[in-house]
Design an enzyme around this catalytic site. Sequence first.
Site, PDB file in Angstrom:
ATOM      1  CD  GLU A 545      -2.953   0.980   2.396  1.00  0.00           C
ATOM      2  OE1 GLU A 545      -3.167   0.042   2.764  1.00  0.00           O
ATOM      3  OE2 GLU A 545      -3.430   2.105   2.674  1.00  0.00           O
ATOM      4  NE  ARG A 623      -9.633  -0.183   9.603  1.00  0.00           N
ATOM      5  CZ  ARG A 623     -10.917  -0.295   9.306  1.00  0.00           C
ATOM      6  NH1 ARG A 623     -11.588  -1.359   9.575  1.00  0.00           N
ATOM      7  NH2 ARG A 623     -11.459   0.437   8.591  1.00  0.00           N
ATOM      8  CD  GLU A1002      -8.871  -4.794   5.821  1.00  0.00           C
ATOM      9  OE1 GLU A1002      -7.784  -4.209   6.240  1.00  0.00           O
ATOM     10  OE2 GLU A1002      -9.637  -3.838   5.760  1.00  0.00           O
TER      11      GLU A1002
END
Length: 1065
Positions: A545, A623, A1002
């Site tokens: 990423e 998160r 995920e």
Amino acid sequence: MKTDLIPGGTGSCCQATGSGGNVISCCSRAALLFVFCSWCTSSVLFEFWLVPQNLHRTGSPVIRCIVFGAACTLSHMGAVLRKAVQSLPPHQTEVFQAVLEQLQWFAGQQIRNVAAVGGNIMTASPISDLNPVFMAAGCKLTLMDKGSASSLCQDASSVSFHPPTTFCVSSPQSQFISAFKQSPRREDDISIVTAAMSVTFSPGTDVVKDLRLSFGGMAPVTVLARRTRQQYAVSIRQWGEELLQEACSLLAEEMSLDPSAPGGMVSYRRTLTLSLFYKFYLRVLQKLSVQEVSSEETDTLDVQERNSLLRLQAVPEGQSLGDVVGRPIMHLSALKQATGEAMYCDDVPLYENELYLALITSTKAHARILSVDAAAAERSPGVVCCLFASDVPGSNITGMRQDETVFADGQVTCVGHIVGAVVADTQLHAQRAAKAVKIQYEELEPVEAIVAQSFYKPIRTIQCGDLEAVHNCLPGEIHIGGQEHFYLETNVTLAVPREDGEMELFISSQSPSDSQAFVAKALGVPANRVLVRVKRMGGGFGGKESRTSVLSTVVAVAADKLKRPVRCMLDRDEDMLITGGRHPFYGKYKVGFLQTGKVVALDVTFYSNAGNSMDLSQAIMERALFHMENSYSIPNVHGQGFICRTNLPSNTAFRGFGGPQGLMVAEAWITDVAHCLGRSAEEVRRLNLYLEGESTPYNQILHGVTLDRCWDECLSRSEYERRRAAADLFNRQNRWTKRGLAVVPTKFGIAFTATFLNQAGALVHIYRDGSVLLTHGGTEMGQGLHTKMVQVASRVLGIPCARIYVSETSTNTVANTSPTAASASSDLNGAAVLNACQTLLKRLEPYRTQNPKGSWEDWVSRTKDINLSANGFYRTPDLGYDFDTNSGRVFNYYSYGVACSEVEIDCLTGTHKNLSTTIVMDVGHSLNPAIDVGQVEGGFMQGLGLFTLEELHYSPRGVLLTRGPGSYKIPAFGDIPTQLTVSLLRDAPNDKAIFASKAVGEPPLFLASSVFYAIKDAVRAARAESGMTGPFRLDSPASAERIRTACCDRFTKLPGTFSPWSVRV
Ligand SMILES: Cc1cc2nc3c(=O)[nH]c(=O)nc-3n(C[C@H](O)[C@H](O)[C@H](O)COP(=O)(O)OP(=O)(O)OC[C@H]3O[C@@H](n4cnc5c(N)ncnc54)[C@H](O)[C@@H]3O)c2cc1C
């Protein structure tokens, strides 16, 4: 005497002679020869046994001895021994069986087919699996030189150094021998400790005459416990408790290890020597039939038939056959990938004037660079130039938070920090020259983040309710180790300079737009000169990423400077060293609860190890905080997250993005609550599950909760109650093998927590022949995104998938894209594709109206003057959250799932076996159930690696020690649960994403924690045998070492404290 000769490889010639159990001479092209004899006293007649059968056979029919040439492969040796075991009485084949026992877990079949026994001995590895058996068995080796031969008994001194040898192994009726191998992973792995043990009794008694215990992994060579052996040569001891105690004390003294012994796990390895001896003790007791011990020792390693089930969703009744959405169509690249035809970045053919680049990286974790001497490198063959910070034409500052450099400038902050690069004509020349660069450092103290309070800002907090009101909170903690992405294709970039400062890049990247921006900045050119093209990746998992730019900027700078194409694909060890992985987390908590098991308060603090730059660590920590309560409704919550700045390579995105770490801590405290109350963890979990309409700690009201449905279906499909009762019975009947079960839910929030990233674009061209070229902002990394996007376009345009093609992802077709991440790419890009296709349909509408019975081709071919290209765009509405006010909407929706796992642990070694897992996953109305089930299985197995197997080891000086598949173990086939059942929840549409689907990439990963907590459940049962009850700490991964250590018993209590070979980060 008769002996079978196993030739040392094709074409070798053997001739055996010998007598009286002494060794046989041999002549073979390979100079090393082994003899296994089933009897070895001079009074016994030996047979010469020739194998293969067509070899010369002489003498009496009694088979006693087998001779192996040194070049005999392990597979062949195994086949011969198996045959002997079948034809001889068991007491004569103890040694053969021990060798076979060891061969079973020796590497993999491919290795055993080519590796020869002679090479294994001569390699003299301290963890050779065969040498301990040969040593314990008292094998004799024949050493041969031109014309002369000598024999010796294989012992510690002889294993390492002597060249050609033969073996002679005795196996009298009163001898018992067993072999053991303990490795991090059961299949195809190197040993932590390997052992073989042999005991010989005075005939007709249980009085020990000889006890030979040999170990690998306890010293630089295979060792025999000599003092323990001497003890029983002089004293009369029966095989019983007294001998056990005494032998264990002697072994504990004798098998000590240096504190900094390579491989670490010093206490565990010492414990293993005792535990394995105890296993041997029990086996021999059983064989002697002195007492009933069969229920004490159950072998955990028996092979069970594999059994996997899929339960896919059905498409709604009445859906037309031509509508492919919701159907399990095959990944569009599957056949190409399986046959090797699929093109990856490094498959782009060589350019004529292309060069290769190798990185120069720091060997120090934290240091000032005093000088760099590249003279020797520049003189090396094939070298074109060396590059350093001063060669960057634009800005040397880079990274997601602009806190990194393209090349280190004056200082290095981790081992693996890129200092420079060498460009040469070939990879070999570049890599050789890179090693010739001399860098002088002034070492600085590495940062101890928590002690020095070295944290990246901001420090995030989420609070709801009132913790002050809650008393009697139970404290606890857990550490969750990091994880290497281990994509099959390592990071790679090919940069091709064009005219006017243009740079075309072929990259394996999840985020072409970020790569484009980083390269443009480093080159000092506008973004419109940089074209990034991504055909597909050989896996990404988050590792591509942001960290691809670490390499791609350097390669682009080199290509720009030399005006020639430059390529670099990192070797596995370089990739593992440089590009970071999943953040290790340390979680501390206090949990308040009622006697009923209802959790009423939670105070949790997370520390993540971010490494030497911020990268995506803030969003990852956020998160983790958004998942700190997992699926449980708690009225009073306080969570805080500290992002630690350390001298390790920057850690980054990894499937789940902090979610699994936050969820894992939640399961630790809910398990503690159950253990504290003496109740089943499942009961406590079920009691606390969120209900429809309840609110999270960050004040998001939950709609469409399917947790209860997933939970009930999972329990019923897994037959939880029956399994639980059977496991309880099993545990009552077995002291050293325990079974455990766990049912774990997951609730995973879907959206980028950085709100602006929740957008996507698409560009769709219809050509006059009716074919469609589809481009969107997402990248394909094996997850099936392109396949799903073709399905979406197919439904909207009403044409078969075969008419639609996705060529690649590129920055000149769809600009300013978000990374393919956060599980949201199907949602976002799917909606953008829908938007573009609807635009095109509208433009085609007049032609359809004119000719309603016409075909797609008819309509398209008539459109001479309309634009058959359209772009689409989508932005998720109503998202946005404010930490200061704890208000707003963080997630678009949630994916839910529940898994039930059952495991069996060997309390003496820490080995575990995954017996069964049942998963029920809510993916809404799946766009493609075949792909979604693949994602559930793949995510689950990657999580299984995270929570039970994969361990990164760093030296105390910050050097990554685990840099390849030899030392870093991802799950193998044998780690897949013997029974794996995946079901997609039916009739659970989601009104927040494309065609009622849900994200799947995920969310299932965390369900593998059910295996971890099943292990913990089994450990709880083991501890109960030692009178230990209540909560206990078990860190992740639940490696064999941790499982063994947690099963406290008399063998785990060894004296001594050590300074370790590796440290936890
Ligand atoms: C993927 C993998 C997994 C492995 N797993 C295991 C494992 O689980 N357990 C384990 O114990 N080992 C393991 N090994 C090690 C492996 O078994 C040994 O490397 C192998 O047995 C060596 O056999 P070879 O025929 O390849 O020897 P070679 O590599 O050809 O030789 C090894 C050495 O022995 C010398 N030599 C060979 N023959 C003779 C001879 N006749 N006389 C004198 N010297 C000789 C050679 O000169 C060389 O120095 C593994 C290796 C790999 C690559």
